[in-house]
Design an enzyme around this catalytic site. Structure first.
Site, PDB file in Angstrom:
ATOM      1  N   ILE A   1      -7.793  -0.480  10.160  1.00 37.65           N
ATOM      2  CA  ILE A   1      -8.909   0.463  10.141  1.00 37.65           C
ATOM      3  C   ILE A   1     -10.069  -0.101   9.317  1.00 37.65           C
ATOM      4  CG2 ILE A   1      -7.504   2.522  10.558  1.00 37.65           C
ATOM      5  CD1 ILE A   1      -7.386   3.004   7.579  1.00 37.65           C
TER       6      ILE A   1
ATOM      7  N   PHE B   1       2.123   9.690   3.538  1.00 39.50           N
ATOM      8  CA  PHE B   1       2.543   9.553   4.930  1.00 39.50           C
ATOM      9  C   PHE B   1       3.151   8.190   5.214  1.00 39.50           C
ATOM     10  CE2 PHE B   1      -2.091   8.753   4.861  1.00 39.50           C
ATOM     11  CZ  PHE B   1      -2.140   7.458   5.357  1.00 39.50           C
ATOM     12  N   ASP B   2       2.948   7.223   4.339  1.00 41.86           N
ATOM     13  CA  ASP B   2       3.598   5.931   4.526  1.00 41.86           C
ATOM     14  C   ASP B   2       3.445   5.063   3.289  1.00 41.86           C
ATOM     15  OD1 ASP B   2       5.082   4.054   5.935  1.00 41.86           O
ATOM     16  OD2 ASP B   2       3.307   3.021   6.636  1.00 41.86           O
TER      17      ASP B   2
ATOM     18  N   TYR C   1      -9.202   7.246  11.187  1.00 38.62           N
ATOM     19  CA  TYR C   1      -8.713   7.638  12.508  1.00 38.62           C
ATOM     20  C   TYR C   1      -9.605   8.649  13.218  1.00 38.62           C
ATOM     21  CZ  TYR C   1      -4.596   5.145  10.975  1.00 38.62           C
ATOM     22  OH  TYR C   1      -3.751   4.161  10.523  1.00 38.62           O
TER      23      TYR C   1
ATOM     24  N   TYR D   1       0.819  -1.202   0.000  1.00 40.46           N
ATOM     25  CA  TYR D   1       0.000   0.000   0.000  1.00 40.46           C
ATOM     26  C   TYR D   1       0.859   1.261   0.000  1.00 40.46           C
ATOM     27  CZ  TYR D   1       1.403   0.428   4.855  1.00 40.46           C
ATOM     28  OH  TYR D   1       2.165   0.553   5.992  1.00 40.46           O
TER      29      TYR D   1
ATOM     30  N   PHE E   1      -5.699   5.446  -0.103  1.00 40.57           N
ATOM     31  CA  PHE E   1      -4.777   4.314  -0.076  1.00 40.57           C
ATOM     32  C   PHE E   1      -4.775   3.625  -1.434  1.00 40.57           C
ATOM     33  CE2 PHE E   1      -5.320   4.547   4.547  1.00 40.57           C
ATOM     34  CZ  PHE E   1      -4.035   4.269   4.995  1.00 40.57           C
TER      35      PHE E   1
END
Length: 215
Positions: free
Chosen positions: A153, A133-134, A185, A123, A207
Site C-alpha cells: 500500500i 488485524f495482523d 485500502y 510490522y 502500523f
C-alpha cells in the site's frame, strides 16, 4: 517480642495459590494482505497480513491481620515503581500534506532504503480502535518486498522511503505510521466476506514498522 508484633501476628511469607496467567494481548492473526490492492498477487510475492483449582486455606484472623500489616510496611518502605504505561512516552505524530503521519520510536543506525530495493520489515497492523488485524511477529518472519515499486500500500512505500516532509527510515529503526484510507485500502476495505470486513472501508490504519534492512 514486642507488643505490636504479638498483637498483629508474625510476618512470615507463605506460598499462595495463584490463578494461571492468560495473555489477553496476543493478537489473533488474520489473513489480510498488505499488498497493493490494485496489484494481482502471486504465490511467490504474496505476503499475508494475516487455575490452578486448588483452594487456598483460610487464614486465621490473627494471621490475616499480620499479612495486612506486613504488606502495609512494604508499601511504606518500598518506593512506588512506575508502571510500564507511564514509562512509555506518547507517540506524537507529524503529519505530511498527503495525510500520512509518522512517529519515530527508534531512529535507525544503518542505511536508508533505496527505491526498487528488496527489503525486510516486521510490522503490527491495527485499526484506530486498537484492534490488531495482523502481525508478522506472530508468524516469526518479516515481510520481504520491493519498496517503492507499488507492491504494498502507498502509505508503506512513502512511510519507509520518506518524502513530502517525512524522513526516510534507516535500518534498525522503528516507526509508527498512521495511514489514511486513500493511502491504504480506500473504499474497498480488506478481508471482506459476507458483508463483513476485517478492515472496513475508509479505515485509517496504524502500523508499527521495524525496518530490518536490505533483504
Amino acid at each position: 517480642m514486642s507488643s505490636v508484633a504479638s498483637s498483629v501476628g508474625t510476618c512470615s511469607p507463605r506460598k499462595l495459590s495463584t490463578l494461571p496467567r492468560k495473555d489477553f494481548n496476543t493478537p489473533e492473526t488474520s489473513r489480510i494482505k498488505i499488498l497493493n490492492p490494485a496489484q494481482k498477487s502471486s504465490p511467490s510475492s504474496e505476503q499475508v497480513l494475516q487455575l490452578n483449582n486448588e483452594k487456598p486455606s483460610l487464614l486465621r484472623r490473627r494471621e490475616a491481620i499480620g499479612f495486612g500489616f506486613c504488606f502495609g510496611l512494604v508499601d511504606v518502605l518500598m518506593p512506588a515503581q512506575p508502571t510500564e504505561a507511564a514509562e512509555v512516552a506518547p507517540c506524537e505524530f507529524t503529519v505530511a500534506s498527503s495525510g500520512l503521519a509518522y512517529c519515530d520510536k527508534v531512529v535507525g543506525y544503518g542505511a536508508e532504503a533505496v527505491k526498487g530495493q528488496m527489503i525486510k520489515a516486521h510490522y503490527t497492523g491495527k485499526l484506530e480502535n486498537g484492534k490488531v488485524f495482523d502481525s508478522s511477529y506472530n508468524r516469526g518472519k518479516p515481510l520481504t518486498f520491493r519498496v517503492g515499486a507499488g507492491e504494498v500500500i502507498k502509505g508503506w512505500d512513502q512511510g519507509i522511503l520518506g518524502g513530502d516532509g517525512i524522513p526516510p527510515m534507516l535500518a534498525g529503526g522503528k516507526r509508527t505510521l498512521k495511514i489514511p484510507a486513500e493511502l491504504a485500502y480506500g473504499a474497498r476495505g480488506a478481508g471482506c466476506r459476507g458483508g463483513s470486513c476485517i478492515i472496513p472501508p475508509y479505515s485509517v490504519l496504524l502500523f508499527d514498522v521495524e525496518f530490518i534492512g536490505k533483504a
